[in-house]
Design a protein around this motif. Structure first.
Motif, PDB file in Angstrom:
ATOM      1  N   ALA A  40       0.839  -1.211   0.000  1.00 46.58           N
ATOM      2  CA  ALA A  40       0.000   0.000   0.000  1.00 46.58           C
ATOM      3  C   ALA A  40       0.870   1.256   0.000  1.00 46.58           C
ATOM      4  O   ALA A  40       0.686   2.148  -0.837  1.00 46.58           O
ATOM      5  N   ILE A  41       1.826   1.305   0.930  1.00 48.67           N
ATOM      6  CA  ILE A  41       2.568   2.570   1.074  1.00 48.67           C
ATOM      7  C   ILE A  41       3.781   2.675   0.151  1.00 48.67           C
ATOM      8  O   ILE A  41       4.240   3.769  -0.143  1.00 48.67           O
ATOM      9  N   ASN A  42       4.239   1.534  -0.333  1.00 49.17           N
ATOM     10  CA  ASN A  42       5.467   1.553  -1.133  1.00 49.17           C
ATOM     11  C   ASN A  42       5.207   1.461  -2.629  1.00 49.17           C
ATOM     12  O   ASN A  42       5.982   1.961  -3.432  1.00 49.17           O
ATOM     13  N   THR A  43       4.111   0.776  -3.007  1.00 51.66           N
ATOM     14  CA  THR A  43       3.870   0.508  -4.426  1.00 51.66           C
ATOM     15  C   THR A  43       2.642   1.249  -4.954  1.00 51.66           C
ATOM     16  O   THR A  43       2.660   1.749  -6.075  1.00 51.66           O
ATOM     17  N   VAL A  44       1.594   1.341  -4.140  1.00 46.29           N
ATOM     18  CA  VAL A  44       0.351   1.953  -4.633  1.00 46.29           C
ATOM     19  C   VAL A  44       0.278   3.449  -4.293  1.00 46.29           C
ATOM     20  O   VAL A  44      -0.176   4.255  -5.108  1.00 46.29           O
TER      21      VAL A  44
ATOM     22  N   SER B  27      -6.862   3.189   2.973  1.00 47.18           N
ATOM     23  CA  SER B  27      -6.452   4.563   3.300  1.00 47.18           C
ATOM     24  C   SER B  27      -5.751   5.233   2.128  1.00 47.18           C
ATOM     25  O   SER B  27      -5.955   6.416   1.847  1.00 47.18           O
ATOM     26  N   VAL B  28      -4.933   4.455   1.429  1.00 48.02           N
ATOM     27  CA  VAL B  28      -4.198   4.983   0.273  1.00 48.02           C
ATOM     28  C   VAL B  28      -5.155   5.259  -0.896  1.00 48.02           C
ATOM     29  O   VAL B  28      -5.090   6.311  -1.549  1.00 48.02           O
ATOM     30  N   LEU B  29      -6.066   4.312  -1.151  1.00 54.33           N
ATOM     31  CA  LEU B  29      -6.997   4.457  -2.286  1.00 54.33           C
ATOM     32  C   LEU B  29      -7.982   5.599  -2.074  1.00 54.33           C
ATOM     33  O   LEU B  29      -8.448   6.223  -3.039  1.00 54.33           O
ATOM     34  N   LEU B  30      -8.285   5.874  -0.799  1.00 51.23           N
ATOM     35  CA  LEU B  30      -9.220   6.965  -0.493  1.00 51.23           C
ATOM     36  C   LEU B  30      -8.783   8.297  -1.097  1.00 51.23           C
ATOM     37  O   LEU B  30      -9.608   9.165  -1.382  1.00 51.23           O
ATOM     38  N   ARG B  31      -7.478   8.434  -1.276  1.00 54.91           N
ATOM     39  CA  ARG B  31      -6.951   9.688  -1.831  1.00 54.91           C
ATOM     40  C   ARG B  31      -7.431   9.936  -3.251  1.00 54.91           C
ATOM     41  O   ARG B  31      -7.325  11.030  -3.766  1.00 54.91           O
ATOM     42  N   LEU B  32      -7.952   8.888  -3.894  1.00 52.50           N
ATOM     43  CA  LEU B  32      -8.417   9.037  -5.280  1.00 52.50           C
ATOM     44  C   LEU B  32      -9.874   9.450  -5.354  1.00 52.50           C
ATOM     45  O   LEU B  32     -10.432   9.577  -6.454  1.00 52.50           O
ATOM     46  N   ARG B  33     -10.489   9.634  -4.187  1.00 53.24           N
ATOM     47  CA  ARG B  33     -11.944   9.854  -4.146  1.00 53.24           C
ATOM     48  C   ARG B  33     -12.414  10.924  -5.124  1.00 53.24           C
ATOM     49  O   ARG B  33     -13.365  10.729  -5.863  1.00 53.24           O
ATOM     50  N   MET B  34     -11.712  12.050  -5.156  1.00 52.46           N
ATOM     51  CA  MET B  34     -12.174  13.176  -5.974  1.00 52.46           C
ATOM     52  C   MET B  34     -11.767  13.055  -7.440  1.00 52.46           C
ATOM     53  O   MET B  34     -12.248  13.799  -8.281  1.00 52.46           O
ATOM     54  N   SER B  35     -10.895  12.114  -7.760  1.00 57.70           N
ATOM     55  CA  SER B  35     -10.356  12.054  -9.123  1.00 57.70           C
ATOM     56  C   SER B  35     -11.263  11.347 -10.111  1.00 57.70           C
ATOM     57  O   SER B  35     -11.139  11.522 -11.321  1.00 57.70           O
ATOM     58  N   GLY B  36     -12.153  10.471  -9.591  1.00 62.17           N
ATOM     59  CA  GLY B  36     -13.014   9.674 -10.471  1.00 62.17           C
ATOM     60  C   GLY B  36     -12.338   8.411 -10.991  1.00 62.17           C
ATOM     61  O   GLY B  36     -12.986   7.555 -11.592  1.00 62.17           O
ATOM     62  N   ILE B  37     -11.027   8.274 -10.742  1.00 57.05           N
ATOM     63  CA  ILE B  37     -10.297   7.114 -11.283  1.00 57.05           C
ATOM     64  C   ILE B  37     -10.726   5.817 -10.606  1.00 57.05           C
ATOM     65  O   ILE B  37     -10.850   4.776 -11.251  1.00 57.05           O
TER      66      ILE B  37
END
Ligand SMILES: N[C@@H](CCC(=O)N[C@@H](CS)C(=O)NCC(=O)O)C(=O)O
Length: 212
Positions: free
Chosen positions: A104-108, A169-179
């Motif tokens: 999660a923190i190193n690759t994604v 937690s890492v993926l949540l950062r994409l919430r606003m991007s639509g990706i």
């Protein structure tokens, strides 16, 4: 032993869960440990008192008796190793859950962080419009691979673990991007994480600080 973490006095996202104290609060809630929060300003984070806790002048930090930690991966692992609920008992399953934390923190997370850099910090650079699609492609590469591995499972490796906590937690950062929505199983995975009562308590506590 009392636990104190640090968090933004005023979070740039208004307390919507993007600041990294969220994942530490979430882990604390999952393992049922009470904690105090010391709020710090951007200026205070660069002062010697905070730099003694966090050499890079960031949040969150974690204090428990005479132990002081920084880096969310390390803090979440510390909690997961000392309290039941975030790591399986089986040694191999435990090692795999920790592997997902690192993934999660190193690759994604790195390509996802690049998106914020490209969209906000580098927005005015002459090459910004050329770089942005490259950054988005790198995120899509990782999400395609992660989506294939998750398949129709609820969590990455059996029961919910610290690996899922970090990945969501890492993926949540994409919430606003639509990706994220391009990958329905990943969007559902993140929604499952957000639906956990412990996540909701963590989110609400962070939001409360920023809406006072
Ligand atoms: N790798 C670190 C990153 C910590 C981090 O970037 N914290 C951000 C808040 S989410 C911060 O303090 N930013 C302010 C700054 O760097 O000045 C971790 O996972 O703990």
């Amino acid at each position: 032993m009392a636990i104190t973490i640090t968090a933004f006095e005023r979070s740039p996202d208004g307390g919507k869960g993007l600041a990294r104290d969220t994942r530490v609060r979430w882990a604390l809630e999952e393992v049922g440990q009470p904690y105090e929060v010391r709020l710090v300003s951007f200026a205070a984070m660069k002062e010697p008192a905070h730099l003694a806790l966090h050499p890079f002048g960031q949040i969150p930090t974690y204090e428990e008796g005479d132990l002081a930690l920084f880096e969310t991966g390390s803090i979440v692992l510390h909690l997961a190793e000392r309290h039941a609920g975030l790591l399986p008992d089986d040694a191999n399953a435990r090692a795999r859950a920790i592997t997902w934390m690192f993934a999660a923190i190193n690759t994604v997370e790195p390509p996802i962080l690049d998106l914020t850099t490209a969209r906000i910090l580098e927005r005015d650079r002459p090459w910004a419009t050329e770089r942005l699609p490259l950054v988005v492609d790198r995120i899509r590469d990782r999400l395609t691979q992660l989506s294939a591995r998750l398949g129709d499972a609820d969590w990455l490796d059996g029961a919910f673990s610290a690996g899922d906590l970090m990945m969501v937690s890492v993926l949540l950062r994409l919430r606003m991007s639509g990706i994220l929505e391009e990958y329905p199983n990943l969007a559902a995975y993140v929604a499952r994480g957000e639906a956990r009562p412990a996540y909701k308590r963590a989110f609400d506590a962070q939001l409360a600080v920023n809406t006072r």
